[in-house]
Design an enzyme around this catalytic site. Structure first.
Site, PDB file in Angstrom:
ATOM      1  N   ASN A  14       6.831  -1.427  -7.976  1.00 36.50           N
ATOM      2  CA  ASN A  14       5.856  -2.035  -8.572  1.00 36.50           C
ATOM      3  C   ASN A  14       6.654  -1.559 -10.019  1.00 36.50           C
ATOM      4  OD1 ASN A  14       3.308  -2.282  -7.532  1.00 36.50           O
ATOM      5  ND2 ASN A  14       3.703  -0.088  -7.179  1.00 36.50           N
ATOM      6  N   GLU A  15       8.081  -3.414  -9.976  1.00 42.59           N
ATOM      7  CA  GLU A  15       8.923  -3.747 -10.990  1.00 42.59           C
ATOM      8  C   GLU A  15       8.664  -4.195 -12.048  1.00 42.59           C
ATOM      9  OE1 GLU A  15      11.824  -2.515 -10.744  1.00 42.59           O
ATOM     10  OE2 GLU A  15      12.502  -2.291  -8.975  1.00 42.59           O
ATOM     11  N   PRO A  16       9.031  -4.253 -13.054  1.00 44.24           N
ATOM     12  CA  PRO A  16       8.697  -5.059 -14.306  1.00 44.24           C
ATOM     13  C   PRO A  16       7.919  -6.564 -13.993  1.00 44.24           C
ATOM     14  CG  PRO A  16      10.672  -4.107 -15.020  1.00 44.24           C
ATOM     15  CD  PRO A  16      10.504  -4.135 -13.760  1.00 44.24           C
ATOM     16  N   SER A  55       5.187  -6.332 -13.084  1.00 45.10           N
ATOM     17  CA  SER A  55       3.869  -6.326 -11.965  1.00 45.10           C
ATOM     18  C   SER A  55       2.684  -6.818 -12.101  1.00 45.10           C
ATOM     19  CB  SER A  55       4.080  -5.224 -11.294  1.00 45.10           C
ATOM     20  OG  SER A  55       5.012  -4.949 -10.536  1.00 45.10           O
ATOM     21  N   THR A  76      17.260  -1.144  -9.812  1.00 45.34           N
ATOM     22  CA  THR A  76      16.585  -0.456  -8.520  1.00 45.34           C
ATOM     23  C   THR A  76      17.708  -0.516  -7.677  1.00 45.34           C
ATOM     24  OG1 THR A  76      14.506  -0.685  -9.837  1.00 45.34           O
ATOM     25  CG2 THR A  76      15.105  -0.161  -7.608  1.00 45.34           C
TER      26      THR A  76
END
Ligand code: F6R
Length: 638
Positions: A169-171, A173, A188
């Site tokens: 869950n990346e920035p 999300s 990432t």
């Protein structure tokens, strides 16, 4: 996990924790923290067994949980902990990777846990990265439903990415997100590029459980080890809840604990600037230095220009009360720093050494520079190495690992082609050539290929040490076995690694040992090498020659000492900077597109020069002499 239960009430309840919004506990090492988490998981599994119930675990991959898995395997083997009642759900999987790919999380989980315990195969759930795009939505919904039908996750293990991601869950999300296909953040992918031999090979997408899925777990434990994580850990614990740092969502969960080692906490206000939380131990000289140098940086003043007002306005009035007078304190700090500077890293012959970092005697010392990879010696302390040799000391270099995994296939092919072009029987090299030409991505090199790659690094190192001017017999290639896994993930170190180190130290009986005290390299090799060396020193310390042996730590390409940690600063002239650059150039296989760059995409020589220049600038800004560059060291007292 007794310690955790006791500390559970702390955040907010005590002044020093007032900036913290996420429960966290600190262990003195990843090993002890991992063992405590594994014990908590084991207790939960047993509790469920006693109830005749299943234990639903959410699991993570990456470097952080490996210690927990190792401890769980130990509990299974030594204490009979059974996993028959355990059902697992992994957080995520790269989209497009087959389960047999060594970088797939399927592969990781089997290698690091499932193959060593008695969990029934049908109880293992890991998102399937090979699902077709058309089916992925339904697949994710089913994954989510399967967790819910089992009553939700009893325990969720997490790591934290440098972007602040949990799972993938990346920035950005959403708090209500569920299991889905996501696009990976560049940071990432960059962080994963080492294992994939280049960012271009890292998948761009992944399937991940959502934030909501994670927050529904009854208990969450997030692991973070090492200084690399300290910045994001500080934001997660002290920052406001924001989709930009998905870990902050955990602040909304009532049963979450962050399990950290001391380095991962180093960015927290109560640790970094304890005077702000009103909790400084001013009797500690290190805290005093830390505070004064921090104050200089904050007020953009040199040490001798700090005023009483600067101290009072920044929570340091108690320090002034203790020291009596701000100007005396300024002078004390100035002298302390001044005494760290020396152009004689091996000690200055016939000089008064009472205020110098090194002893004057013996005049000519035997030194060993331990270098985790074949190039850290020149990257990290090339200038000091050069000075030691020029000042007549007997300098040995010990390359702890072969560094073979960091040579690219293209580079290896070049050497094989040169060998076969000049050989009378080119068939001799055909097998290696074939392997290199036909190699599939993400497969392990054969032993002969690893040997070739190790030899390339060995020859580059000898070219560099000859340039600096030491004879070949003073260069030692230790090839420590822990490194020889052929993969980014290394084997656990053993007594054999320590024995090899003991033997070398005994054979030289050094007066000085230099070692990489660098705790932030991407794959942890420096840290393992340092632990092996410390264990070796521990085993040797009763031998007479060790009474006269001092250990100096340097930092590698990824991190620098804080000013208060510095105990020796070796200045470099402009000419020495160029000599150091040339020595680094001999490590040709590590130039241009380095395979394991870490999170900094500059070449090693650029990073090294920048760092050494910045160190000199820090001294200048604090009001000391203005040098071209400096290499920094801290003494390790055993
Ligand atoms: C792994 C995962 C990721 C990692 C994170 C930290 O399943 O979902 O969120 O936990 O990227 O990785 P390491 O532990 O390698 O630093």
């Amino acid at each position: 996990m007794k310690k955790e239960k006791i500390l559970f009430q702390f955040p907010g309840a005590f002044e020093e924790y007032r900036f913290e919004k996420l429960h966290n506990v600190t262990f003195d090492s990843p090993h002890s923290g991992s063992a405590a988490v594994a014990d908590e998981i084991a207790a939960l599994i047993r509790e469920k067994q006693a109830q005749g119930a299943s234990c639903i675990l959410g699991l993570a991959t990456g470097s952080s949980p490996i210690g927990v898995y190792q401890h769980l395997i130990k509990l299974h083997k030594e204490e009979g902990l059974s996993f028959k009642n355990v059902i697992t759900f992994n957080l995520d999987e790269y989209f497009g990777l087959k389960t047999s790919d060594i970088n797939s999380y399927h592969f990781f989980m089997h290698e690091n846990l499932f193959d060593h315990i008695d969990i029934p195969e049908e109880n293992i759930n890991i998102p399937d990265g090979t699902i077709t795009l058309g089916k992925v939505r339904t697949y994710c919904k089913d994954y989510e439903k399967k967790i819910a039908d089992l009553g939700g996750l009893d325990f969720q293990l997490l790591g934290i990415g440098r972007t602040g991601h949990i799972g993938f869950n990346e920035p950005g999300s959403n708090i209500n997100s569920q299991t889905r296909l996501v696009t990976l953040d560049h940071v990432t992918r960059f962080d994963a590029s080492g294992a994939f031999h280049g960012i271009e090979n890292v998948p761009t997408k992944a399937i991940t459980m959502g934030i909501k899925t994670i927050l529904l777990a009854k208990r969450i434990v997030l692991l973070a080890w090492g200084v690399n994580k300290s910045e994001i850990v500080q934001k997660a614990i002290e920052g406001v809840v924001t989709p930009q740092i998905p870990t902050t969502y955990l602040q909304n969960h009532k049963n979450t604990t962050l399990v950290l080692d001391e380095q991962a906490t180093s960015g927290l206000t109560r640790i970094k600037t304890p005077w702000i939380t009103g909790n400084s131990d001013w009797s500690d000289p290190i805290t005093q230095c830390k505070a004064v140098f921090w104050l200089c940086e904050k007020s953009k003043k040199s040490i001798l220009k700090l005023t009483e007002e600067d101290y009072n306005q920044n929570g340091m009035s108690e320090l002034l009360n203790k020291e009596g007078n701000y100007y005396d304190l300024n002078i004390k700090m100035f002298n302390r720093l001044q005494n760290t500077i020396t152009g004689w890293p091996g000690g200055k012959p016939n000089a008064d050494d009472s205020k110098r970092p090194e002893r004057a005697f013996p005049e000519k010392k035997r030194c060993i520079i331990f270098s985790p990879h074949p190039d850290d010696d020149v990257i990290s302390m090339g200038g000091t190495f050069d000075r030691l040799v020029a000042q007549g000391h007997e300098v040995h270099v010990a390359y702890q690992t072969s560094g073979n995994i960091a040579v690219s296939n293209d580079e290896a092919l070049k050497y094989i082609e040169v060998l076969s072009d000049t050989s009378s029987d080119e068939r001799q090299y055909s097998a290696l050539r074939e392997e290199l030409v036909n190699k599939e991505k993400n497969t392990i090199d054969s032993i002969s290929l690893r040997k070739l790659k190790g030899a390339i690094r060995k020859r580059e190192s000898l070219a560099a040490t000859r340039y600096i001017g030491i004879p070949d017999h003073q260069v030692h290639f230790m090839n420590l076995p822990f490194y020889e896994s052929g993969k980014v993930q290394k084997n656990p170190p053993t007594q054999t690694d320590i024995e090899i180190t003991n033997k070398l130290i005994r054979s030289v009986e050094p007066h000085q040992i230099y070692a990489a005290g660098d705790l932030a390299d991407p794959h942890g090799t420096h840290r393992i090498c340092l632990n092996i060396l410390f264990d070796s020193i521990d085993q040797l310390k009763s031998e007479a020659f060790m009474d006269d042996c001092w250990v100096w730590l340097y930092r590698g390409a990824w991190q620098e000492f804080e000013v208060h940690e510095i105990e020796m600063a070796v200045p470099m002239s402009p000419d020495q900077v160029l000599r150091k650059r040339k020595a680094i150039f001999y490590h040709q296989s590590q130039k241009d597109s380095v395979m394991f760059q870490g999170s900094d995409d500059r070449e090693f020589w650029v990073r090294a020069e920048d760092r050494n220049r910045t160190s000199a600038k820090r001294y200048r800004n604090l009001g000391l002499s203005d040098y071209q560059a400096m290499e920094l060291f801290q003494r390790y007292k055993f």
